[in-house]
Design an enzyme around this catalytic site. Sequence first.
Site, PDB file in Angstrom:
ATOM      1  CB  CYS A 152      39.678  48.102  41.779  1.00 32.12           C
ATOM      2  SG  CYS A 152      39.063  47.329  43.485  1.00 32.12           S
ATOM      3  CG  ASP A 190      43.611  49.874  41.506  1.00 32.96           C
ATOM      4  OD1 ASP A 190      43.179  51.052  42.219  1.00 32.96           O
ATOM      5  OD2 ASP A 190      43.526  48.867  41.644  1.00 32.96           O
TER       6      ASP A 190
END
Length: 153
Positions: free
Chosen positions: A51, A58
Amino acid sequence: MTDTRNLTQLGSKTQAPASPEAATLETAPFSRGDGPAAIVRFTCPEFTSLCPVTGQPDFAHIVIDYAPDKLLVESKSLKLFLTSFRNHGAFHEDCTVMIGRRIVEATKPLWLRIGGYWYPRGGIPIDVFWQTGTPPKDAWVPETGVPPYRGRG
């Protein structure tokens, strides 16, 4: 026989690139012949990036389908390119589209589509889809096989 003289990563011990910008997508010649276009699929069920705001990891299931014209993307270089996102901070949409655009830039395919099926962060799964146009006529393009996200519901 396929000309592999320009491939520097395949068959060699290769470090993962520090970033997607530093990664090199290598290509090999492709003779598509007559008839319908071939469709090539790459699936990366454990794609990881960061992120850009929180630095938290992620995760996504990435599916890439393309119809090569004269060049194939070499799979080890693709693997190293995808791995280079591990420490790269970008939003889901940016990662997905960047991957598709880099493959198009390297191979100039007849057609490409990419689906990024991102696992939930903050309770919301994000699916990102990008393609270069309509698939070639008479090409067999199977469904991606990635079901819509379902939690415990």
